[in-house]
Design a protein around this motif. Structure first.
Motif, PDB file in Angstrom:
ATOM      1  N   UNK A   1       0.854  -1.196   0.000  1.00  0.00           N
ATOM      2  CA  UNK A   1       0.000   0.000   0.000  1.00  0.00           C
ATOM      3  C   UNK A   1       0.886   1.241   0.000  1.00  0.00           C
ATOM      4  N   UNK A   2       0.585   2.146  -0.913  1.00  0.00           N
ATOM      5  CA  UNK A   2       1.300   3.437  -0.960  1.00  0.00           C
ATOM      6  C   UNK A   2       0.276   4.557  -0.780  1.00  0.00           C
ATOM      7  N   UNK A   3       0.580   5.454   0.130  1.00  0.00           N
ATOM      8  CA  UNK A   3      -0.343   6.540   0.450  1.00  0.00           C
ATOM      9  C   UNK A   3       0.261   7.863   0.005  1.00  0.00           C
ATOM     10  N   UNK A   4      -0.527   8.637  -0.710  1.00  0.00           N
ATOM     11  CA  UNK A   4      -0.111   9.981  -1.120  1.00  0.00           C
ATOM     12  C   UNK A   4      -1.007  10.982  -0.386  1.00  0.00           C
ATOM     13  N   UNK A   5      -0.395  11.856   0.404  1.00  0.00           N
ATOM     14  CA  UNK A   5      -1.128  12.872   1.151  1.00  0.00           C
ATOM     15  C   UNK A   5      -1.225  14.132   0.297  1.00  0.00           C
ATOM     16  N   UNK A   6      -2.429  14.544  -0.017  1.00  0.00           N
ATOM     17  CA  UNK A   6      -2.656  15.748  -0.820  1.00  0.00           C
ATOM     18  C   UNK A   6      -2.871  16.941   0.110  1.00  0.00           C
ATOM     19  N   UNK A   7      -2.216  18.065  -0.198  1.00  0.00           N
ATOM     20  CA  UNK A   7      -2.287  19.250   0.656  1.00  0.00           C
ATOM     21  C   UNK A   7      -2.658  20.482  -0.161  1.00  0.00           C
ATOM     22  N   UNK A   8      -3.211  21.461   0.540  1.00  0.00           N
ATOM     23  CA  UNK A   8      -3.499  22.718  -0.149  1.00  0.00           C
ATOM     24  C   UNK A   8      -2.269  23.610  -0.099  1.00  0.00           C
ATOM     25  N   UNK A   9      -2.437  24.863  -0.593  1.00  0.00           N
ATOM     26  CA  UNK A   9      -1.276  25.759  -0.695  1.00  0.00           C
ATOM     27  C   UNK A   9      -0.721  26.160   0.668  1.00  0.00           C
TER      28      UNK A   9
ATOM     29  N   UNK B   1      -3.553  19.168   5.051  1.00  0.00           N
ATOM     30  CA  UNK B   1      -4.007  17.953   4.369  1.00  0.00           C
ATOM     31  C   UNK B   1      -5.459  18.107   3.930  1.00  0.00           C
ATOM     32  N   UNK B   2      -5.691  17.778   2.642  1.00  0.00           N
ATOM     33  CA  UNK B   2      -7.041  17.859   2.104  1.00  0.00           C
ATOM     34  C   UNK B   2      -7.620  16.479   1.779  1.00  0.00           C
ATOM     35  N   UNK B   3      -6.771  15.534   1.465  1.00  0.00           N
ATOM     36  CA  UNK B   3      -7.260  14.180   1.146  1.00  0.00           C
ATOM     37  C   UNK B   3      -6.066  13.232   1.070  1.00  0.00           C
ATOM     38  N   UNK B   4      -6.396  11.978   0.909  1.00  0.00           N
ATOM     39  CA  UNK B   4      -5.355  10.957   0.749  1.00  0.00           C
ATOM     40  C   UNK B   4      -5.717  10.050  -0.428  1.00  0.00           C
ATOM     41  N   UNK B   5      -4.669   9.648  -1.202  1.00  0.00           N
ATOM     42  CA  UNK B   5      -4.855   8.720  -2.320  1.00  0.00           C
ATOM     43  C   UNK B   5      -4.111   7.433  -1.999  1.00  0.00           C
ATOM     44  N   UNK B   6      -4.745   6.306  -2.329  1.00  0.00           N
ATOM     45  CA  UNK B   6      -4.164   5.004  -1.994  1.00  0.00           C
ATOM     46  C   UNK B   6      -3.883   4.216  -3.287  1.00  0.00           C
ATOM     47  N   UNK B   7      -2.704   3.598  -3.315  1.00  0.00           N
ATOM     48  CA  UNK B   7      -2.292   2.808  -4.482  1.00  0.00           C
ATOM     49  C   UNK B   7      -1.787   1.450  -4.000  1.00  0.00           C
ATOM     50  N   UNK B   8      -2.113   0.404  -4.783  1.00  0.00           N
ATOM     51  CA  UNK B   8      -1.789  -0.956  -4.350  1.00  0.00           C
ATOM     52  C   UNK B   8      -1.066  -1.721  -5.466  1.00  0.00           C
TER      53      UNK B   8
END
Length: 355
Positions: A103-111, A115-122
């Motif tokens: 599992x790889x997690x990408x933390x999305x952030x605003x300017x 933290x605004x959201x997280x994306x998950x990749x497998x």
């Protein structure tokens, strides 16, 4: 009037400097020959055979004799059974030891960095093992090679591309298990087959070697040597293509010797310590050393390389040329030959009689 005279004198100096400026360009070409074996066994060693003990799983991907047929000892004749050198390869089954979902997690952030959201990749990571060994014996019973290629304790890993969900990654692996395993088998075995062919050819055979090489040729239109240099490269270009691993025509050798004579005159014609003259001499020594190497005359090549170093312009090339010449001298001596261009004499070779 004085101002005009000064300008004329200055223009004369500039014109002279431009006329003597030396630019050297690489003239690139191809040259091929037969690489001499590092451990020659003797001129009677002209045949080889391949045998194998291959697991069913590997045969499913290569055919009954695909692994054995893919191994090649260049410069020797392939025969069945008893031969001057006999290569044996043993390849066991591939085993998938484990498979895991990553599992790889990408933390999305605003300017502002919040933290605004997280994306998950497998993805799927597979750990696998296999075992293989190979040996080489000669017809007299001497073992030349006995080596383990891979042992069962050596593990490798493979990772799939990423998917948007854990279930997608799991389903991909489940649905493509056989193909994934087959790809791993073909990749690993092909890599080791190529290595065996390369090593046996280098050690005992006569593989064709193709090199991209170059000579230094002047490209300074205002220099008085420009036309002669361009004529020299044209002459070289017209004959070098006639050289093959099997043949080095005498007419081509004569032309190359004529070029050496031309380059011999450069140091006498441009003897000063001026950088342009040293650069021109450097090109001359370099080209002569290269041509002597092509003519399989390492002693003459070493003399030119030593002169290149003494010329005090890019002496590192001289050291590299000396090393190349020394290696050639050693190879010619060890193989008891005088050239690296010759016909294949193994076409009519016969295997030895088993005693």
């Amino acid at each position: 009037m004085k101002k005009i005279l000064c300008l004329c004198v200055l223009a004369g100096f500039i014109s002279k400097a431009e006329a003597q400026k030396v630019n050297l360009d690489r003239y690139v070409y191809n040259f091929s020959y037969k690489d001499l074996p590092k451990h020659p066994l003797g001129q009677e060693y002209q045949t080889y055979s391949i045998s194998g003990l291959i697991s069913p799983g590997v045969k499913n991907n290569f055919g009954d004799h695909g692994v054995e047929e893919a191994i090649n000892v260049e410069g020797l004749k392939r025969v069945d059974g008893f031969a001057h050198i006999m290569v044996n390869i043993s390849v066991g089954d591939f085993m998938i030891e484990s498979n895991d979902i990553n599992e790889r997690v990408v933390v999305n952030k605003d300017k502002d960095g919040k933290e605004t959201s997280r994306s998950y990749y497998y993805s799927v990571t597979v750990a696998y093992s296999w075992e293989a060994s190979w040996s080489v014996k000669d017809y007299k019973g001497k073992t030349l090679v006995n080596s383990v290629l891979r042992s069962r304790g050596d593990r490798s890993t493979w990772t799939s591309q990423e998917y948007g969900s854990r279930s997608d990654a799991r389903d991909y692996y489940k649905n493509n298990y056989a193909e994934i395993k087959g790809q791993l088998i073909r990749k690993e075995v092909n890599t080791h087959i190529a290595a065996i062919s390369r090593v046996t050819s280098s050690e005992y055979g006569f593989p064709v070697k193709k090199e991209v090489d170059f000579l230094w040729i002047m490209d300074s239109k205002k220099h008085p040597e420009q036309d002669a240099q361009q004529a020299a490269v044209k002459s070289f270009r017209n004959v070098i293509t006639s050289v093959s691993p099997e043949e080095f025509p005498e007419s081509t050798k004569d032309t190359l010797k004529t070029l050496i004579t031309y380059f011999d005159g450069i140091p006498k014609k441009y003897p000063t310590d001026d950088k342009a003259d040293r650069k021109l001499r450097y090109g001359s020594y370099y080209n002569k050393a290269k041509i002597y190497l092509y003519l399989d005359n390492p002693e003459a090549a070493i003399k030119e390389a030593e002169a290149l170093i003494a010329n005090d312009y890019d002496g590192g090339d001289g050291k590299r040329l000396i090393k190349e010449a020394e290696e050639l001298r050693e190879a010619l001596k060890n193989n008891n030959v005088i050239a690296r261009h010759f016909e294949d004499k193994t076409r009519n070779a016969v295997p030895p009689v088993k005693g």
